[in-house]
Design a protein around this motif. Structure first.
Motif, PDB file in Angstrom:
ATOM      1  N   LEU A 281       1.068   8.426  -9.673  1.00 22.73           N
ATOM      2  CA  LEU A 281       0.977   7.436  -8.597  1.00 22.73           C
ATOM      3  C   LEU A 281       2.127   6.441  -8.683  1.00 22.73           C
ATOM      4  O   LEU A 281       2.500   5.996  -9.773  1.00 22.73           O
ATOM      5  CB  LEU A 281      -0.346   6.659  -8.682  1.00 22.73           C
ATOM      6  CG  LEU A 281      -1.639   7.397  -8.382  1.00 22.73           C
ATOM      7  CD1 LEU A 281      -2.825   6.460  -8.577  1.00 22.73           C
ATOM      8  CD2 LEU A 281      -1.641   7.990  -6.988  1.00 22.73           C
ATOM      9  N   ASP A 282       2.646   6.066  -7.531  1.00 20.35           N
ATOM     10  CA  ASP A 282       3.610   4.980  -7.428  1.00 20.35           C
ATOM     11  C   ASP A 282       2.974   3.715  -8.020  1.00 20.35           C
ATOM     12  O   ASP A 282       1.754   3.524  -7.939  1.00 20.35           O
ATOM     13  CB  ASP A 282       3.939   4.806  -5.938  1.00 20.35           C
ATOM     14  CG  ASP A 282       4.471   3.449  -5.575  1.00 20.35           C
ATOM     15  OD1 ASP A 282       5.438   3.002  -6.215  1.00 20.35           O
ATOM     16  OD2 ASP A 282       3.920   2.830  -4.641  1.00 20.35           O
ATOM     17  N   TRP A 283       3.773   2.845  -8.624  1.00 22.73           N
ATOM     18  CA  TRP A 283       3.229   1.661  -9.303  1.00 22.73           C
ATOM     19  C   TRP A 283       2.380   0.801  -8.360  1.00 22.73           C
ATOM     20  O   TRP A 283       1.334   0.293  -8.753  1.00 22.73           O
ATOM     21  CB  TRP A 283       4.343   0.822  -9.941  1.00 22.73           C
ATOM     22  CG  TRP A 283       5.308   0.229  -8.962  1.00 22.73           C
ATOM     23  CD1 TRP A 283       6.467   0.798  -8.497  1.00 22.73           C
ATOM     24  CD2 TRP A 283       5.192  -1.028  -8.283  1.00 22.73           C
ATOM     25  NE1 TRP A 283       7.073  -0.022  -7.587  1.00 22.73           N
ATOM     26  CE2 TRP A 283       6.319  -1.157  -7.440  1.00 22.73           C
ATOM     27  CE3 TRP A 283       4.257  -2.050  -8.313  1.00 22.73           C
ATOM     28  CZ2 TRP A 283       6.533  -2.269  -6.631  1.00 22.73           C
ATOM     29  CZ3 TRP A 283       4.461  -3.161  -7.511  1.00 22.73           C
ATOM     30  CH2 TRP A 283       5.594  -3.264  -6.682  1.00 22.73           C
ATOM     31  N   ARG A 284       2.836   0.642  -7.122  1.00 26.19           N
ATOM     32  CA  ARG A 284       2.076  -0.200  -6.202  1.00 26.19           C
ATOM     33  C   ARG A 284       0.760   0.475  -5.804  1.00 26.19           C
ATOM     34  O   ARG A 284      -0.270  -0.170  -5.675  1.00 26.19           O
ATOM     35  CB  ARG A 284       2.911  -0.525  -4.955  1.00 26.19           C
ATOM     36  CG  ARG A 284       2.276  -1.553  -4.049  1.00 26.19           C
ATOM     37  CD  ARG A 284       2.119  -2.880  -4.758  1.00 26.19           C
ATOM     38  NE  ARG A 284       1.527  -3.879  -3.865  1.00 26.19           N
ATOM     39  CZ  ARG A 284       1.244  -5.105  -4.211  1.00 26.19           C
ATOM     40  NH1 ARG A 284       1.503  -5.521  -5.431  1.00 26.19           N
ATOM     41  NH2 ARG A 284       0.700  -5.932  -3.370  1.00 26.19           N
ATOM     42  N   ARG A 285       0.806   1.802  -5.629  1.00 28.02           N
ATOM     43  CA  ARG A 285      -0.408   2.545  -5.287  1.00 28.02           C
ATOM     44  C   ARG A 285      -1.407   2.458  -6.438  1.00 28.02           C
ATOM     45  O   ARG A 285      -2.608   2.370  -6.219  1.00 28.02           O
ATOM     46  CB  ARG A 285      -0.032   3.994  -4.997  1.00 28.02           C
ATOM     47  CG  ARG A 285      -1.064   4.821  -4.306  1.00 28.02           C
ATOM     48  CD  ARG A 285      -1.334   4.417  -2.859  1.00 28.02           C
ATOM     49  NE  ARG A 285      -0.223   4.571  -1.968  1.00 28.02           N
ATOM     50  CZ  ARG A 285      -0.070   5.541  -1.092  1.00 28.02           C
ATOM     51  NH1 ARG A 285      -0.985   6.475  -0.981  1.00 28.02           N
ATOM     52  NH2 ARG A 285       0.975   5.581  -0.311  1.00 28.02           N
ATOM     53  N   PHE A 286      -0.913   2.467  -7.690  1.00 31.11           N
ATOM     54  CA  PHE A 286      -1.793   2.314  -8.851  1.00 31.11           C
ATOM     55  C   PHE A 286      -2.484   0.951  -8.823  1.00 31.11           C
ATOM     56  O   PHE A 286      -3.688   0.845  -9.057  1.00 31.11           O
ATOM     57  CB  PHE A 286      -0.996   2.492 -10.154  1.00 31.11           C
ATOM     58  CG  PHE A 286      -1.830   2.362 -11.388  1.00 31.11           C
ATOM     59  CD1 PHE A 286      -2.684   3.377 -11.774  1.00 31.11           C
ATOM     60  CD2 PHE A 286      -1.760   1.221 -12.168  1.00 31.11           C
ATOM     61  CE1 PHE A 286      -3.474   3.251 -12.919  1.00 31.11           C
ATOM     62  CE2 PHE A 286      -2.533   1.088 -13.311  1.00 31.11           C
ATOM     63  CZ  PHE A 286      -3.392   2.111 -13.686  1.00 31.11           C
ATOM     64  N   GLU A 287      -1.728  -0.092  -8.502  1.00 30.47           N
ATOM     65  CA  GLU A 287      -2.315  -1.435  -8.413  1.00 30.47           C
ATOM     66  C   GLU A 287      -3.373  -1.493  -7.309  1.00 30.47           C
ATOM     67  O   GLU A 287      -4.444  -2.075  -7.492  1.00 30.47           O
ATOM     68  CB  GLU A 287      -1.218  -2.467  -8.135  1.00 30.47           C
ATOM     69  CG  GLU A 287      -0.255  -2.640  -9.287  1.00 30.47           C
ATOM     70  CD  GLU A 287       0.937  -3.526  -8.944  1.00 30.47           C
ATOM     71  OE1 GLU A 287       1.048  -3.994  -7.775  1.00 30.47           O
ATOM     72  OE2 GLU A 287       1.761  -3.752  -9.842  1.00 30.47           O
TER      73      GLU A 287
ATOM     74  N   ASP B  20       2.914   9.447   1.125  1.00 26.34           N
ATOM     75  CA  ASP B  20       3.815   9.603  -0.018  1.00 26.34           C
ATOM     76  C   ASP B  20       3.363   8.657  -1.128  1.00 26.34           C
ATOM     77  O   ASP B  20       3.678   7.473  -1.110  1.00 26.34           O
ATOM     78  CB  ASP B  20       5.246   9.291   0.405  1.00 26.34           C
ATOM     79  CG  ASP B  20       6.249   9.469  -0.718  1.00 26.34           C
ATOM     80  OD1 ASP B  20       5.860   9.926  -1.819  1.00 26.34           O
ATOM     81  OD2 ASP B  20       7.426   9.144  -0.504  1.00 26.34           O
ATOM     82  N   TYR B  21       2.612   9.174  -2.064  1.00 27.91           N
ATOM     83  CA  TYR B  21       2.054   8.328  -3.117  1.00 27.91           C
ATOM     84  C   TYR B  21       2.826   8.410  -4.427  1.00 27.91           C
ATOM     85  O   TYR B  21       2.461   7.776  -5.399  1.00 27.91           O
ATOM     86  CB  TYR B  21       0.585   8.663  -3.361  1.00 27.91           C
ATOM     87  CG  TYR B  21       0.323  10.082  -3.833  1.00 27.91           C
ATOM     88  CD1 TYR B  21       0.271  10.389  -5.183  1.00 27.91           C
ATOM     89  CD2 TYR B  21       0.128  11.120  -2.923  1.00 27.91           C
ATOM     90  CE1 TYR B  21       0.023  11.680  -5.614  1.00 27.91           C
ATOM     91  CE2 TYR B  21      -0.121  12.403  -3.343  1.00 27.91           C
ATOM     92  CZ  TYR B  21      -0.170  12.684  -4.690  1.00 27.91           C
ATOM     93  OH  TYR B  21      -0.414  13.966  -5.119  1.00 27.91           O
ATOM     94  N   GLN B  22       3.909   9.190  -4.446  1.00 28.07           N
ATOM     95  CA  GLN B  22       4.647   9.365  -5.689  1.00 28.07           C
ATOM     96  C   GLN B  22       6.015   8.679  -5.688  1.00 28.07           C
ATOM     97  O   GLN B  22       6.519   8.333  -6.752  1.00 28.07           O
ATOM     98  CB  GLN B  22       4.822  10.850  -5.980  1.00 28.07           C
ATOM     99  CG  GLN B  22       3.496  11.545  -6.220  1.00 28.07           C
ATOM    100  CD  GLN B  22       3.668  13.016  -6.547  1.00 28.07           C
ATOM    101  OE1 GLN B  22       4.623  13.406  -7.195  1.00 28.07           O
ATOM    102  NE2 GLN B  22       2.745  13.832  -6.087  1.00 28.07           N
ATOM    103  N   THR B  23       6.611   8.472  -4.528  1.00 28.32           N
ATOM    104  CA  THR B  23       7.922   7.823  -4.463  1.00 28.32           C
ATOM    105  C   THR B  23       7.758   6.346  -4.798  1.00 28.32           C
ATOM    106  O   THR B  23       6.931   5.667  -4.188  1.00 28.32           O
ATOM    107  CB  THR B  23       8.538   7.975  -3.062  1.00 28.32           C
ATOM    108  OG1 THR B  23       8.652   9.362  -2.760  1.00 28.32           O
ATOM    109  CG2 THR B  23       9.904   7.306  -2.988  1.00 28.32           C
ATOM    110  N   PRO B  24       8.539   5.840  -5.748  1.00 29.95           N
ATOM    111  CA  PRO B  24       8.401   4.429  -6.132  1.00 29.95           C
ATOM    112  C   PRO B  24       8.706   3.468  -4.985  1.00 29.95           C
ATOM    113  O   PRO B  24       9.582   3.709  -4.164  1.00 29.95           O
ATOM    114  CB  PRO B  24       9.436   4.253  -7.250  1.00 29.95           C
ATOM    115  CG  PRO B  24       9.676   5.629  -7.757  1.00 29.95           C
ATOM    116  CD  PRO B  24       9.507   6.548  -6.588  1.00 29.95           C
ATOM    117  N   THR B  25       7.960   2.385  -4.951  1.00 30.28           N
ATOM    118  CA  THR B  25       8.173   1.311  -3.988  1.00 30.28           C
ATOM    119  C   THR B  25       9.149   0.325  -4.574  1.00 30.28           C
ATOM    120  O   THR B  25       9.066  -0.005  -5.762  1.00 30.28           O
ATOM    121  CB  THR B  25       6.829   0.602  -3.699  1.00 30.28           C
ATOM    122  OG1 THR B  25       5.889   1.576  -3.213  1.00 30.28           O
ATOM    123  CG2 THR B  25       6.981  -0.504  -2.685  1.00 30.28           C
ATOM    124  N   CYS B  26      10.063  -0.172  -3.755  1.00 28.92           N
ATOM    125  CA  CYS B  26      11.013  -1.172  -4.221  1.00 28.92           C
ATOM    126  C   CYS B  26      10.252  -2.470  -4.505  1.00 28.92           C
ATOM    127  O   CYS B  26       9.551  -2.987  -3.624  1.00 28.92           O
ATOM    128  CB  CYS B  26      12.077  -1.422  -3.161  1.00 28.92           C
ATOM    129  SG  CYS B  26      13.197  -2.796  -3.554  1.00 28.92           S
TER     130      CYS B  26
END
Length: 189
Positions: free
Chosen positions: A49-55, A177-183
């Protein structure tokens, strides 16, 4: 014998002609499966999971437990969730999320959470990671009344929810898209 040779050549030619179509059909089936997304929670999925999606997943998990969860905007406090009991005006629990996999979460983030609890006058803290904690972090957290939830434990806790709640969390976390990192600066993927 020439008849079997001709048959073999004809079958070989037919197989050669049909191969791209069977490959395309298999690729289409794989694509349909991947568009559905994962069908269950695993520690490996949490790590992808992208860090923001994890949060956002962590905030939604605590909401499923009955808390009101306020997730901090991206920036210095990113990864911080204030949890409120229903009807309360002040946060009763401070949660910090660390979607780390490459290294175990050590004592420094646990000390940071303790400091944030003190400055926010919050008596209880929870640190959640998709990875694992060091023993030093676990020992310090135990003394400071901070709960640690690693990736495997989070998967287990989600599994303890009502099935429809767990599936709703899975669907929300893996939508799009839950894997691409969010800026972290502009929150754009």
């Amino acid at each position: 014998q020439s008849r079997t040779l001709l048959s073999a050549i004809a079958l070989g030619a037919l197989a050669t002609l049909l191969h791209p179509f069977t490959f395309a059909a298999k690729a289409a089936r794989r694509s349909r499966r991947s568009k559905r997304g994962p069908e269950q929670w695993t520690p490996e999925l949490l790590k992808r999971l992208d860090w923001r999606r994890f949060e956002e997943l962590c905030a939604a998990y605590f909401e499923a437990l009955g808390f009101r969860a306020d997730l901090a905007a991206a920036g210095a406090d990113s990864g911080t969730i204030n949890l409120y009991q229903q009807g309360a005006r002040n946060a009763s629990i401070l949660v910090q999320c660390r979607p780390w996999d490459a290294h175990r979460v050590g004592i420094k983030p646990v000390r940071g959470l303790r400091g944030a609890m003190t400055s926010g006058n919050v008596g209880e803290g929870v640190l959640v990671t998709s990875g694992k904690f060091t023993q030093e972090a676990r020992d310090f957290a135990h003394k400071e009344k901070i709960s640690l939830i690693d990736g495997a434990e989070l998967v287990g806790k989600i599994a303890e929810l009502a099935p429809e709640q767990g599936l709703a969390l899975l669907k929300a976390a893996t939508e799009g898209d839950y894997q691409t990192p969010t800026c972290p600066a502009c929150t754009i993927k």
